[in-house]
Design a protein around this motif. Sequence first.
Motif, PDB file in Angstrom:
ATOM      1  N   GLY A 109     -51.513 -11.026  -5.329  1.00 26.38           N
ATOM      2  CA  GLY A 109     -49.934 -10.614  -4.860  1.00 26.38           C
ATOM      3  C   GLY A 109     -49.565  -9.597  -5.257  1.00 26.38           C
ATOM      4  O   GLY A 109     -50.444  -8.516  -4.970  1.00 26.38           O
ATOM      5  N   ARG A 110     -48.262  -9.230  -5.564  1.00 27.75           N
ATOM      6  CA  ARG A 110     -47.941  -7.850  -5.551  1.00 27.75           C
ATOM      7  C   ARG A 110     -47.206  -7.706  -7.069  1.00 27.75           C
ATOM      8  O   ARG A 110     -46.988  -8.867  -7.824  1.00 27.75           O
ATOM      9  CB  ARG A 110     -46.399  -7.660  -4.847  1.00 27.75           C
ATOM     10  N   PRO A 111     -47.258  -6.496  -7.659  1.00 26.16           N
ATOM     11  CA  PRO A 111     -46.780  -6.430  -8.967  1.00 26.16           C
ATOM     12  C   PRO A 111     -45.401  -6.893  -9.222  1.00 26.16           C
ATOM     13  O   PRO A 111     -44.237  -6.827  -8.420  1.00 26.16           O
ATOM     14  CB  PRO A 111     -46.377  -4.854  -9.081  1.00 26.16           C
ATOM     15  N   VAL A 112     -45.065  -7.522 -10.422  1.00 28.98           N
ATOM     16  CA  VAL A 112     -43.791  -8.101 -10.793  1.00 28.98           C
ATOM     17  C   VAL A 112     -43.325  -7.451 -12.066  1.00 28.98           C
ATOM     18  O   VAL A 112     -44.217  -6.623 -12.817  1.00 28.98           O
ATOM     19  CB  VAL A 112     -43.782  -9.700 -10.752  1.00 28.98           C
ATOM     20  N   ASN A 113     -42.039  -8.068 -12.525  1.00 26.08           N
ATOM     21  CA  ASN A 113     -41.369  -7.519 -13.877  1.00 26.08           C
ATOM     22  C   ASN A 113     -42.309  -7.978 -14.800  1.00 26.08           C
ATOM     23  O   ASN A 113     -43.078  -8.903 -14.962  1.00 26.08           O
ATOM     24  CB  ASN A 113     -40.168  -7.953 -13.894  1.00 26.08           C
ATOM     25  N   ILE A 114     -42.041  -7.543 -15.939  1.00 25.04           N
ATOM     26  CA  ILE A 114     -42.543  -7.946 -17.455  1.00 25.04           C
ATOM     27  C   ILE A 114     -42.104  -9.206 -17.766  1.00 25.04           C
ATOM     28  O   ILE A 114     -40.917  -9.361 -17.906  1.00 25.04           O
ATOM     29  CB  ILE A 114     -42.292  -6.680 -18.575  1.00 25.04           C
ATOM     30  N   PRO A 115     -43.161  -9.884 -18.121  1.00 24.80           N
ATOM     31  CA  PRO A 115     -42.659 -11.184 -18.822  1.00 24.80           C
ATOM     32  C   PRO A 115     -41.897 -11.144 -20.188  1.00 24.80           C
ATOM     33  O   PRO A 115     -41.996 -10.297 -20.699  1.00 24.80           O
ATOM     34  CB  PRO A 115     -44.160 -12.178 -19.107  1.00 24.80           C
ATOM     35  N   LYS A 116     -41.049 -12.218 -20.189  1.00 19.07           N
ATOM     36  CA  LYS A 116     -40.035 -12.245 -21.338  1.00 19.07           C
ATOM     37  C   LYS A 116     -41.001 -12.408 -22.416  1.00 19.07           C
ATOM     38  O   LYS A 116     -42.113 -12.976 -22.638  1.00 19.07           O
ATOM     39  CB  LYS A 116     -39.414 -13.443 -21.269  1.00 19.07           C
ATOM     40  N   LYS A 119     -39.390   3.945 -20.880  1.00 16.09           N
ATOM     41  CA  LYS A 119     -40.225   2.581 -20.648  1.00 16.09           C
ATOM     42  C   LYS A 119     -41.014   2.603 -19.289  1.00 16.09           C
ATOM     43  O   LYS A 119     -40.201   3.070 -18.413  1.00 16.09           O
ATOM     44  CB  LYS A 119     -39.468   1.471 -20.928  1.00 16.09           C
ATOM     45  N   THR A 120     -41.987   2.051 -19.221  1.00 22.40           N
ATOM     46  CA  THR A 120     -42.824   1.889 -17.916  1.00 22.40           C
ATOM     47  C   THR A 120     -41.845   1.022 -16.832  1.00 22.40           C
ATOM     48  O   THR A 120     -42.157   1.215 -15.759  1.00 22.40           O
ATOM     49  CB  THR A 120     -44.231   1.592 -18.174  1.00 22.40           C
ATOM     50  N   SER A 121     -40.895   0.277 -17.420  1.00 19.26           N
ATOM     51  CA  SER A 121     -40.165  -0.480 -16.663  1.00 19.26           C
ATOM     52  C   SER A 121     -38.804   0.508 -15.928  1.00 19.26           C
ATOM     53  O   SER A 121     -38.193  -0.027 -15.343  1.00 19.26           O
ATOM     54  CB  SER A 121     -39.471  -1.714 -17.222  1.00 19.26           C
ATOM     55  N   ALA A 131     -43.038   0.626 -13.262  1.00 16.82           N
ATOM     56  CA  ALA A 131     -44.543   0.423 -13.182  1.00 16.82           C
ATOM     57  C   ALA A 131     -44.851  -1.024 -13.903  1.00 16.82           C
ATOM     58  O   ALA A 131     -45.345  -1.688 -13.597  1.00 16.82           O
ATOM     59  CB  ALA A 131     -45.303   1.483 -14.030  1.00 16.82           C
ATOM     60  N   ASN A 132     -43.702  -1.081 -15.013  1.00 13.63           N
ATOM     61  CA  ASN A 132     -43.983  -2.506 -15.508  1.00 13.63           C
ATOM     62  C   ASN A 132     -44.964  -2.838 -16.271  1.00 13.63           C
ATOM     63  O   ASN A 132     -45.554  -3.886 -16.417  1.00 13.63           O
ATOM     64  CB  ASN A 132     -43.308  -3.459 -14.704  1.00 13.63           C
ATOM     65  N   TRP A 133     -45.581  -1.841 -17.094  1.00 15.25           N
ATOM     66  CA  TRP A 133     -46.869  -2.147 -17.798  1.00 15.25           C
ATOM     67  C   TRP A 133     -46.257  -2.745 -19.351  1.00 15.25           C
ATOM     68  O   TRP A 133     -45.254  -2.359 -19.651  1.00 15.25           O
ATOM     69  CB  TRP A 133     -47.411  -0.868 -18.264  1.00 15.25           C
ATOM     70  N   PHE A 134     -47.146  -3.529 -19.716  1.00 15.00           N
ATOM     71  CA  PHE A 134     -46.672  -4.150 -21.286  1.00 15.00           C
ATOM     72  C   PHE A 134     -47.862  -4.341 -22.006  1.00 15.00           C
ATOM     73  O   PHE A 134     -49.044  -4.328 -21.497  1.00 15.00           O
ATOM     74  CB  PHE A 134     -45.844  -5.121 -20.904  1.00 15.00           C
ATOM     75  N   TRP A 135     -47.407  -4.357 -23.281  1.00 14.87           N
ATOM     76  CA  TRP A 135     -48.605  -4.613 -24.122  1.00 14.87           C
ATOM     77  C   TRP A 135     -49.025  -5.945 -24.511  1.00 14.87           C
ATOM     78  O   TRP A 135     -48.018  -7.035 -24.731  1.00 14.87           O
ATOM     79  CB  TRP A 135     -48.016  -3.994 -25.602  1.00 14.87           C
ATOM     80  N   VAL A 163     -43.038 -17.766  -9.825  1.00 11.57           N
ATOM     81  CA  VAL A 163     -43.179 -16.606 -11.033  1.00 11.57           C
ATOM     82  C   VAL A 163     -41.943 -16.077 -11.102  1.00 11.57           C
ATOM     83  O   VAL A 163     -41.215 -15.820 -10.010  1.00 11.57           O
ATOM     84  CB  VAL A 163     -44.109 -15.546 -10.553  1.00 11.57           C
ATOM     85  N   ALA A 164     -41.089 -15.754 -12.220  1.00 11.54           N
ATOM     86  CA  ALA A 164     -39.867 -15.108 -12.525  1.00 11.54           C
ATOM     87  C   ALA A 164     -40.026 -13.838 -12.106  1.00 11.54           C
ATOM     88  O   ALA A 164     -41.005 -13.248 -12.683  1.00 11.54           O
ATOM     89  CB  ALA A 164     -39.099 -15.781 -13.552  1.00 11.54           C
ATOM     90  N   GLY A 165     -38.746 -13.209 -11.677  1.00 14.20           N
ATOM     91  CA  GLY A 165     -38.917 -11.731 -11.666  1.00 14.20           C
ATOM     92  C   GLY A 165     -39.326 -11.336 -10.141  1.00 14.20           C
ATOM     93  O   GLY A 165     -39.900 -11.907  -9.474  1.00 14.20           O
ATOM     94  N   ASP A 166     -38.392 -10.122  -9.760  1.00 14.13           N
ATOM     95  CA  ASP A 166     -38.578  -9.581  -8.424  1.00 14.13           C
ATOM     96  C   ASP A 166     -39.937  -8.788  -8.453  1.00 14.13           C
ATOM     97  O   ASP A 166     -40.275  -8.206  -9.285  1.00 14.13           O
ATOM     98  CB  ASP A 166     -37.470  -8.911  -8.211  1.00 14.13           C
TER      99      ASP A 166
END
Length: 710
Positions: free
Chosen positions: A577-584, A599-601, A613-617, A705-708
Amino acid sequence: MPWRGLGLVAGLLLAYQANAQVYPSTGVAWVLPGSWDEPLATSFFNTAQDVKDWEASHADIIFGGMQDVGVNRQTVAMGYIYSQKLDCRPGKQSAWLSKQAALAGIDMEDGFMHFAEDTLLAADKPSSGLDYLLKGQPYHLLLVRNNQFSTARLPLTLQPGDEVILFSSYPFDALELVADGSPLLKRNLTDEKGNVAVWKKTKVDWSQSDPDIVSGPLSGSQGGSSQGKKILTGYLEHKDLWHSAWPYYQQRKLNSGNIGLDNGLKTWMVKLAWPEEARLSALRIKPWLQLDAKQLRIPGWDSANDQDGDGYVSATEFSERPNTKASARFRHQARLIPASNMWPGTCWYRVSFVNDAFNDVHANWYRHDWQRQGLSGAYNDDMAKLLDSNQFSVLEGGLLSELPLKAGTTDAATEYAKQLADFLLQVKKKTQTTWLAANISEINLWHYSVWPVQLRDVIDLWLREHYLTPAMGLQRMQRAWETFALAKAGDKSVIMASVKGGRSELAPSSDLAWQRDIETGLAQYYFFNLPGYTFFHSWNQTYFYGSGNTTLRNWYRQGVPKNWVYQPTGMLEIDIGRPVNIPKGHKAVIWENKGDKAKTSASMISDIALKPANWFWLYRSGWFGDFPREGVIARRYSEGLVVYRAVKERNQKGFLLAKPMRISLPGEYQRINYDGSLGEPLRYIELGGYEGAVLKKVPWPNVTVAGDSF
């Protein structure tokens, strides 16, 4: 390019935009394919042509082209250019420029940068390509025997009536040779077309010397030692200096297969003959450059020293010259040469961009060359290597004729970069390309002081050569926001993943080690992937590209096509798919920019606009700090996830051997293996040190999947 050619380029671009990319989740690229081999260790391909056909259908863009006009026109193929240099020994491009400049009444010498004063450069590792100038090698030697032409290969026994024509790519005033006596020498006179009209006898002042007092070894074009023999030096009288000519005489081409002469290079010629049988062991143009103790001395040129304006500083003018800091006798002798910063076996001059007439001819070359090859554009290599200290280490002198600055300085590099930007804009206007690319490797253009905004703005696509490596580390990742800034500005990037410093270096005979490095490379790339803006390329640990077969130095098995094994085709075919937002519930990874943080968001860092970019830990050592000592970062896709475990520092070989760590995942996923197969559904993954993985989301019925996406 005629207007129909411009229409062809525009049609190609429209055709590309209409075609779907090869793989579902990202674009991919080849870099300098070519030299296809017949595979020796796989039954997947039967011939080298099979390999070429496979490559043509497995990339969206191609840097360097496919060496096939028809194939190039069916894709986006970009040629290779190096607009800031011309070769010391002219090739096809220089020959074409020479011809077109002459036809337009332009002095070809205006296309080069020159030192305005005698300059001493550090030359720690001089390239063997400098031998062309340091040893005074003729551009070509032609033997005329019984009115037949052939390439003269020294040493050579000449019969009465034989003649040797020496071609030089620059004017000269002295020859050195080893022979049985001094020859008769004639120079060419030209007709109204610029061809050789007749040969006129020339007076030469001959002197004799021992080999040990002549600078540099004297040898013939194919060998021919002068050891133990007297060397004859012939000085041509000033009144007998001449102009260059086309290689035609009595309706015959004087080239004997020389590609430069065949493509229109104008040269300076002399004809040598001996009245009796003679042995010619060596022949060269007397060199003017001096290389000693890892230092190269280049004479400077000042037109004020050429008091009669004939392009040559005669002996009388030299003794009376008003500028004693400039000792060049000809202007070409002062051309800029990046002494210690050329590739092995090469010799380069720096191009000048201050002459509008020459710039027009120079830009026309790219229009001509791209149309001839069916190219959509080109990429300029080594764009960070201009006039800065990374090219010119000046020990003495360094003042430039074309800029009121000194080589090896940031000011000179910046001003030269602005001129280069103007020239490349001219190229874009002539070719109507939207595919002008540049190779900048890891450079962050917002941090590189010598790059003006104009040069950044003129480029459409950036090649990030060896940008990703398995052991690149968290700190490098957290500073690598520039791809998202380039995309926000509308630019595209080819991001290369290299196996350099990875598991395959520790275990080069292990198939699993090589495959893990390539899996990690694709996972790292997916962190930067912005559909429509980025393209993936996977390569080995070297900077030598091509489509030939592997060896045991660059794969665990020899005899298979390199691009075929380095590109993880099976993995790329899986749609994540395509990159999406950071999960809650997960914290964003933080960008760093010279002390600034974001933030990368975020859509901004400092005053620089970004695409998020929406990278997360998934894990940080102790879960404290924005820049942890160790951690696992992740990026979510609408149908997948990518993860990478690393420590802060890059290239810590010991960490490659770290014990695998179990990491919880934000959902249920299957690992995508090198061959494209899927592992068992998991809610956790075990990652070793400096290891990345690409995961496919296990679909849940009727769940979105939630998030744009973006």
